[in-house]
Design a protein around this motif. Structure first.
Motif, PDB file in Angstrom:
ATOM      1  N   GLN A 109       8.207  17.619  10.664  1.00 14.53           N
ATOM      2  CA  GLN A 109       7.474  17.973  12.100  1.00 14.53           C
ATOM      3  C   GLN A 109       5.973  16.772  11.156  1.00 14.53           C
ATOM      4  OE1 GLN A 109       5.999  22.039  11.038  1.00 14.53           O
ATOM      5  NE2 GLN A 109       7.726  23.043  12.840  1.00 14.53           N
ATOM      6  N   LEU A 110       6.513  15.484  11.097  1.00 15.22           N
ATOM      7  CA  LEU A 110       5.707  14.779  11.218  1.00 15.22           C
ATOM      8  C   LEU A 110       4.744  14.488  12.179  1.00 15.22           C
ATOM      9  CD1 LEU A 110       4.787  12.064   9.036  1.00 15.22           C
ATOM     10  CD2 LEU A 110       6.548  10.337  10.507  1.00 15.22           C
ATOM     11  N   ASN A 111       3.748  13.752  12.212  1.00 14.77           N
ATOM     12  CA  ASN A 111       3.058  13.621  13.517  1.00 14.77           C
ATOM     13  C   ASN A 111       1.770  12.554  13.465  1.00 14.77           C
ATOM     14  OD1 ASN A 111       1.174  14.867  12.202  1.00 14.77           O
ATOM     15  ND2 ASN A 111       0.041  15.808  14.255  1.00 14.77           N
ATOM     16  N   ARG A 112       1.928  11.859  11.534  1.00 18.45           N
ATOM     17  CA  ARG A 112       0.461  10.543  11.690  1.00 18.45           C
ATOM     18  C   ARG A 112       1.360  10.578  10.455  1.00 18.45           C
ATOM     19  NH1 ARG A 112      -1.815  15.931  11.421  1.00 18.45           N
ATOM     20  NH2 ARG A 112      -3.254  16.439   9.749  1.00 18.45           N
ATOM     21  N   ILE A 113       0.527   9.018  10.156  1.00 17.71           N
ATOM     22  CA  ILE A 113       0.925   8.512   8.963  1.00 17.71           C
ATOM     23  C   ILE A 113      -0.311   7.444   8.415  1.00 17.71           C
ATOM     24  CG2 ILE A 113       1.487   7.060   7.608  1.00 17.71           C
ATOM     25  CD1 ILE A 113       4.247   6.987   9.489  1.00 17.71           C
ATOM     26  N   VAL A 114      -0.914   7.540   7.311  1.00 18.28           N
ATOM     27  CA  VAL A 114      -2.012   6.947   7.494  1.00 18.28           C
ATOM     28  C   VAL A 114      -2.004   5.899   6.069  1.00 18.28           C
ATOM     29  CG1 VAL A 114      -4.758   6.952   6.488  1.00 18.28           C
ATOM     30  CG2 VAL A 114      -3.680   9.307   8.204  1.00 18.28           C
ATOM     31  N   VAL A 115      -2.265   4.575   6.775  1.00 17.29           N
ATOM     32  CA  VAL A 115      -1.698   3.916   6.007  1.00 17.29           C
ATOM     33  C   VAL A 115      -2.484   3.227   4.667  1.00 17.29           C
ATOM     34  CG1 VAL A 115      -1.242   1.329   5.273  1.00 17.29           C
ATOM     35  CG2 VAL A 115      -0.569   2.558   7.483  1.00 17.29           C
ATOM     36  N   GLU A 116      -2.463   3.083   3.476  1.00 22.14           N
ATOM     37  CA  GLU A 116      -3.680   3.509   2.026  1.00 22.14           C
ATOM     38  C   GLU A 116      -3.390   2.056   1.727  1.00 22.14           C
ATOM     39  OE1 GLU A 116      -3.397   6.828   0.724  1.00 22.14           O
ATOM     40  OE2 GLU A 116      -4.270   8.701   2.384  1.00 22.14           O
ATOM     41  N   PRO A 117      -4.567   1.424   1.192  1.00 25.94           N
ATOM     42  CA  PRO A 117      -4.484   0.022   0.466  1.00 25.94           C
ATOM     43  C   PRO A 117      -3.823   0.874  -0.963  1.00 25.94           C
ATOM     44  CG  PRO A 117      -6.364   0.789   0.537  1.00 25.94           C
ATOM     45  CD  PRO A 117      -5.992   1.732   0.954  1.00 25.94           C
ATOM     46  N   GLY A 125       1.226  -1.190   0.004  1.00 27.15           N
ATOM     47  CA  GLY A 125       0.308  -0.018  -0.200  1.00 27.15           C
ATOM     48  C   GLY A 125       0.700   0.753  -0.315  1.00 27.15           C
ATOM     49  N   LYS A 126       0.184   2.290   0.627  1.00 21.25           N
ATOM     50  CA  LYS A 126       1.278   3.569   0.406  1.00 21.25           C
ATOM     51  C   LYS A 126       0.015   4.359   1.776  1.00 21.25           C
ATOM     52  CE  LYS A 126      -1.959   4.809  -2.602  1.00 21.25           C
ATOM     53  NZ  LYS A 126      -3.342   5.664  -3.142  1.00 21.25           N
TER      54      LYS A 126
END
Length: 167
Positions: A159-167, A92-93
């Protein structure tokens, strides 16, 4: 007979893929939240990590130059490879999002050993928000000429604070 049963059970379990360890619960300030298509979670939002939890995944350091800093810099953090492995993500991404909502898409294929890290320290000091922290996706730019491209630079989100894993 008992030996055969034990042998069968050992063979059965050795053929199974290794299970990820439980993530635990953040005790300090949450620096990174990973949501979306995440098999391993520890909160309703997905997987939340404080600094201690990120360090527990394994610490990686390398020295590289960047287009945003002067001279070689020593970065320390968790490898993207180790993070996605701990979360059970294999395809995924990754939509990396900064505090100011800037985002960049990172293919999971970038999460290779000796590849990018999510750095929390530069030159031995924790990074503040004013200094591109608390987290910065950093590639070992000097290791591979393919890492010195506009596409990779755009993925090098600070300044990364979140990651969303996408298909």
């Amino acid at each position: 007979m008992f030996r055969w049963v034990v042998f069968f059970v050992i063979c059965l379990f050795s053929a199974l893929p290794a299970a990820a360890l439980p993530l635990g619960t953040p005790q300090g300030a949450v620096l990174l939240t990973v949501s979306g298509d995440v098999p391993e979670t520890n909160s309703p939002e997905g997987a939340a990590f404080d600094l201690h939890m990120l360090e527990a995944l394994g610490t990686t350091s390398f020295t590289t130059t960047t287009i945003w800093t002067e001279g070689p810099q020593r970065f320390t953090g968790v490898s993207l490879h180790d993070l996605v492995a701990a979360l059970g993500v294999s395809e995924g991404k990754l939509r990396a999002v900064a505090i100011n909502d800037y985002s960049a898409e990172i293919p999971v294929e970038d999460a290779v050993p000796d590849g990018p890290i999510i750095a929390w320290a530069r030159n031995g000091s924790l990074m503040s928000v004013r200094d591109k922290g608390p987290l910065w996706v950093v590639y070992p730019y000097d290791l591979n000429p393919d890492y010195r491209s506009e596409i990779i630079f755009a993925r090098s989100i600070w300044q990364l604070n979140r990651i969303v894993v996408e298909p």
